[in-house]
Design a protein around this motif. Sequence first.
Motif, mmCIF file in Angstrom:
data_model
loop_
_atom_site.group_PDB
_atom_site.id
_atom_site.type_symbol
_atom_site.label_atom_id
_atom_site.label_comp_id
_atom_site.label_asym_id
_atom_site.label_seq_id
_atom_site.Cartn_x
_atom_site.Cartn_y
_atom_site.Cartn_z
ATOM 1 N N ALA A 166 -8.947 4.457 3.541
ATOM 2 C CA ALA A 166 -8.765 5.472 4.924
ATOM 3 C C ALA A 166 -8.268 6.848 4.311
ATOM 4 N N LEU A 167 -7.482 6.831 3.398
ATOM 5 C CA LEU A 167 -6.814 7.973 2.946
ATOM 6 C C LEU A 167 -7.822 8.897 2.091
ATOM 7 N N GLY A 168 -8.771 8.104 1.425
ATOM 8 C CA GLY A 168 -9.712 8.864 0.599
ATOM 9 C C GLY A 168 -10.610 9.533 1.759
ATOM 10 N N GLU A 169 -10.986 8.863 2.727
ATOM 11 C CA GLU A 169 -11.763 9.521 3.955
ATOM 12 C C GLU A 169 -11.217 10.608 4.471
ATOM 13 N N LEU A 190 -1.713 15.944 8.630
ATOM 14 C CA LEU A 190 -1.498 15.776 10.139
ATOM 15 C C LEU A 190 -2.915 15.624 10.666
ATOM 16 N N GLN A 191 -3.619 14.660 10.457
ATOM 17 C CA GLN A 191 -5.115 14.278 11.012
ATOM 18 C C GLN A 191 -5.193 12.542 11.154
ATOM 19 N N PRO A 192 -6.202 12.151 11.843
ATOM 20 C CA PRO A 192 -6.272 10.471 11.680
ATOM 21 C C PRO A 192 -6.688 10.267 10.076
ATOM 22 N N PRO A 193 -6.132 9.193 9.649
ATOM 23 C CA PRO A 193 -5.354 8.246 10.101
ATOM 24 C C PRO A 193 -3.921 8.239 10.345
ATOM 25 N N ALA A 253 1.134 4.672 17.910
ATOM 26 C CA ALA A 253 0.476 4.759 16.527
ATOM 27 C C ALA A 253 0.859 6.055 15.641
ATOM 28 N N HIS A 254 1.432 6.934 16.340
ATOM 29 C CA HIS A 254 2.117 8.038 15.661
ATOM 30 C C HIS A 254 3.344 7.531 14.777
ATOM 31 N N TYR A 255 4.314 6.725 15.415
ATOM 32 C CA TYR A 255 5.338 6.410 14.719
ATOM 33 C C TYR A 255 4.663 5.373 13.529
ATOM 34 N N ALA A 273 -1.535 0.887 13.363
ATOM 35 C CA ALA A 273 -1.668 2.006 12.758
ATOM 36 C C ALA A 273 -1.370 2.211 11.303
ATOM 37 N N TRP A 274 -0.168 1.248 11.126
ATOM 38 C CA TRP A 274 0.381 1.065 9.470
ATOM 39 C C TRP A 274 -0.873 0.528 9.112
ATOM 40 N N ALA A 275 -1.494 -0.601 9.479
ATOM 41 C CA ALA A 275 -2.685 -1.318 8.722
ATOM 42 C C ALA A 275 -3.752 -0.489 8.466
ATOM 43 N N GLU A 276 -3.955 0.236 9.451
ATOM 44 C CA GLU A 276 -5.292 1.318 9.205
ATOM 45 C C GLU A 276 -4.924 2.314 8.014
ATOM 46 N N LEU A 277 -3.787 2.574 7.679
ATOM 47 C CA LEU A 277 -3.463 3.523 6.652
ATOM 48 C C LEU A 277 -3.930 3.035 5.258
ATOM 49 N N TRP A 278 -4.010 1.759 5.204
ATOM 50 C CA TRP A 278 -4.178 1.340 3.917
ATOM 51 C C TRP A 278 -5.457 0.545 3.583
ATOM 52 N N ARG A 279 -6.409 0.487 4.571
ATOM 53 C CA ARG A 279 -7.544 -0.224 4.146
ATOM 54 C C ARG A 279 -8.280 0.459 3.006
ATOM 55 N N GLN A 280 -9.154 -0.399 2.064
ATOM 56 C CA GLN A 280 -9.442 0.121 0.981
ATOM 57 C C GLN A 280 -10.303 -1.021 0.372
ATOM 58 N N GLN A 281 -11.528 -0.587 -0.308
ATOM 59 C CA GLN A 281 -12.237 -1.464 -1.085
ATOM 60 C C GLN A 281 -12.651 -0.591 -2.356
#
Length: 669
Positions: free
Chosen positions: A67-70, A485-488, A498-500, A605-613
């Motif tokens: 997600a952070l790579g995106e 300061l953009q999604p995610p 989700a911001h928090y 929101a915390w879970a979506e930050l760290w999704r990866q393959q």
Amino acid sequence: MTAFARPTLLAVGIALLVGIVPDADAQRRGSAPRTPPGPTACTDFYSFHNKDWLAATPAPARGTVSALGELRQLAQRQQIELLQAAQQPQNDVQRVLGDFWASGMNEAAVEAEGAQPIAQLLGQIDGIRRVRQIPAVIAGLHQIGIPVLFNFSADLDLADPTRHIGYFTQGGLGLPDPAYYTRPDAESQALLVRYRDEYIIPILRLTGVSEEDAADAAAQVLDLEMRIAQKSRDVLTARDPKNNYALAPVRDTDRRYRRLQLTGFLKTQGVEDENISLANPELFAELDALVGALPVPQWQHYLRFHLGATVAPYLSQPWRDADYAFRGQILRGEAQPDSREVQVLEAIDRAAGPLLAREYVARHLSSGTRARAEIIADQVRDALLDGIERSSWLSAQAKTEAKAKVEALRIDIGAPNEDLTAALPAMDRASFGTNMLQASAWRHREEMQRIGRTDVPRRWDVLPQHPALAYDIVQNRLLVTAAVLQPPVLDMTREGPAHYGAYGALVGHELGRSVDVRGRAVDAQGEIRDWWSQADRNGWDGITSVLARQYSAFPYPGLTAVSVDGERTRDENAADLAGVELAWQAFSTAVPDPEETQAQQFFAAWAELWRQQSAAFAATRAAQEAPNAPGQWRVNGPLTNLPAFGAAFSCKADTPMQRAEDDQVTIWR
């Protein structure tokens, strides 16, 4: 085909066979075998919440997608669009950027030029006749942003954080770690052979060294680098600011290092300060001796190689191929080169990043987003102050020190507030290589002009157009770039919880580091001293040792019979837990008694930050080297210790996602 895909294909194959050869027992029962249940919020929240993304995002052949790579890719696209638009400039900065971009995208001109942009520099190296000429050539290369033999940069004086001084530090190597040169194991020795044969020789050939001389010349380059590496400090030691600080009068440098001519070096850089920092005198004594001991041709080979290796990504295709074949494929494990657009963008970022930053912030950071980021960061800071007061493991004296430091901590959001001091670099659309040298020299002058000054803030170690959120221990400040300061991380189209859960937790992760085992080394006044007592250290070690055992029990995703290294990742795992604790405290203070759906939005929101393959090779390397746990456990690990998560999803105690109360670890809760 990746290792991750094989179990899936095997399962499909078995299912097909089951369809062809019916299960007689199942037929007699009148029903098919029962499918194992999938993950739930209370068994594996990471896999449960991210199941759609994980299903739609197969593991890559190489590297990792995340997600952070995106987010990094989004920021790249935004920058490319700015550079394309700057070809019709509306101001002087856009004119420089537009010309720079146009020259890089003119591939026909780049190919036609070949090595012409560095021909004059190669001529200067060829013109060395005596050893006393070597330091002047070294200084000249530094002047245009090509550091050879050692590094020299501007940074805060650790004894007086109001002013900048010049730092002489180790460098001069073609491999990223001195240990590559000194480790005796077979893998490291094999890498050195590949480095010599597949990188040094091709680069030397491109700089004009004949085929018959290239192997001997490469051996001489490697010999000099080996000598440098043997006197260099290990990477972890070298990264510690304390280990790079030793104030010395400039007037003493020529007496101690006569052959290096460091006074002349400083004059070439435009530095007139009376003091510098030089914290590894053994290394510089060795460099000084080498100037007098090694023959001029060996120095010429070394300087030609490092000049060529530095500029190779910005010259014609043969140069770029040589750079990518070793640095891209062997060192970074990349499957293919970046597109030409991304290559040119990265070059402009490297040489003229502050110029692009101005345009990026103006376009992509709204006042509303900045204000929201500031509010949440301040609330998380307040939560940390409350957590310090509640702490059962910090002593009363340490609490006083910690609160003073957090209260003094500055939060910088968006971009640094400073003016460019050097005239804009001269650019045209004819020569990308020449533009790179011009821009690199401009940025080097910008840095050198900090030295001796007390009226400029410490530079950001990241560019505003790069997604980053980091604690600066030297200046006790949090840096939040515009691009992050953009999604995610901060999605202004989503509800407040989700911001928090994403941005707030990242802020908490970094603010917590200001007073944890890392931040204890510097006090609220910026003085380097350990303000923890032995009891505080024991308290921290007791808490985090339990956390280390928790993580060491987690299997590493995508690998067989490999677990997370809970000891190596201990401090970052503690920071993740602290971040979620502090963000939840800030959220539940801002929204007392949140509804169940609001709490669930926070954790989602915390879970979506760290999704990866990850590809198998990337996962294996991360399991051995990464300072963080993999994404699955960055999500689940902290949440298993947080009662609020169990309450939000009605998880019973002692289930996989909710540890029994006595087994839970807390940092600031």
